[in-house]
Scaffold this active site. Structure first.
Site, short mmCIF file in Angstrom:
data_model
loop_
_atom_site.label_atom_id
_atom_site.label_comp_id
_atom_site.label_asym_id
_atom_site.label_seq_id
_atom_site.Cartn_x
_atom_site.Cartn_y
_atom_site.Cartn_z
N VAL A 1 -19.48 -7.02 27.99
CA VAL A 1 -18.34 -6.26 27.50
C VAL A 1 -18.08 -6.60 26.04
O VAL A 1 -18.08 -7.77 25.66
CB VAL A 1 -17.06 -6.60 28.32
CG1 VAL A 1 -15.86 -5.83 27.80
CG2 VAL A 1 -17.28 -6.34 29.79
N CYS A 2 -17.87 -5.56 25.24
CA CYS A 2 -17.37 -5.74 23.87
C CYS A 2 -16.18 -4.79 23.73
O CYS A 2 -15.68 -4.27 24.72
CB CYS A 2 -18.46 -5.49 22.84
SG CYS A 2 -19.06 -3.80 22.78
N GLN A 3 -15.72 -4.52 22.54
CA GLN A 3 -14.54 -3.69 22.37
C GLN A 3 -14.81 -2.22 22.66
O GLN A 3 -14.06 -1.57 23.36
CB GLN A 3 -13.97 -3.85 20.95
CG GLN A 3 -12.65 -3.13 20.74
CD GLN A 3 -11.53 -3.65 21.63
OE1 GLN A 3 -11.44 -4.84 21.90
NE2 GLN A 3 -10.68 -2.77 22.11
N GLY B 1 -18.33 -0.94 23.20
CA GLY B 1 -19.66 -0.72 23.77
C GLY B 1 -20.77 -0.71 22.74
O GLY B 1 -21.94 -0.59 23.09
N LEU C 1 -14.10 -2.52 26.35
CA LEU C 1 -12.74 -2.81 26.80
C LEU C 1 -11.82 -1.61 26.60
O LEU C 1 -10.92 -1.36 27.41
CB LEU C 1 -12.18 -4.04 26.07
CG LEU C 1 -10.78 -4.48 26.50
CD1 LEU C 1 -10.80 -4.99 27.94
CD2 LEU C 1 -10.23 -5.54 25.58
#
Length: 137
Positions: free
Chosen positions: A96-98, A100, A125
């Site tokens: 997961v990142c902010q 994608g 996220l």
């Protein structure tokens, strides 16, 4: 044949090809480093298969909010911390990142560390929150 000889039409064709390439770029640049899952499929993996959620954002971003039970492993430190993320390397991992965009790099690092089933959360996220799913601070 006259259609392709007209310079105005050639400009329009070139514009269409370039814009199509730009639309396809995110998919092409992600490469074959791994699969993606939407937030609903991610919750299924977490609930049914005990997937490990790895948040690769920086510590300050992680502190502002993250998925429940997500492990923080910033992208810069991911290679050195990969071995401690899960005991079994066959367990599903959700990166997961902010938004994608950074997840592909995280997937590649985890694949190199020996994990076999790695997913990227589509939209990161931001998509998780937009789906109304819980975030822990």
């Amino acid at each position: 044949m006259n259609f392709f000889a007209d310079y105005n039409n050639l400009a329009l064709i070139a514009l269409a090809v370039v814009s199509g390439g730009l639309l396809a770029w995110p998919t092409i640049s992600r490469g074959t480093s791994g699969k993606t899952v939407n937030p609903a499929a991610a919750t299924q993996l977490i609930n049914k298969r005990n997937a490990v959620v790895v948040d690769i954002r920086e510590a300050t971003e992680y502190a502002k909010g993250h998925l429940p039970q997500a492990k923080s492993a910033p992208l810069a430190d991911l290679a050195s911390r990969a071995a401690s993320l899960a005991k079994d390397k066959s367990v599903p991992i959700i990166v997961v990142c902010q938004t994608g965009q950074r997840s592909g790099k995280g997937q590649a690092a985890l694949k190199e560390a020996g994990y076999s089933e790695i997913y990227s959360l589509e939209g990161g996220l931001a998509a998780w929150q937009q789906a109304g799913l819980p975030v822990v601070k």
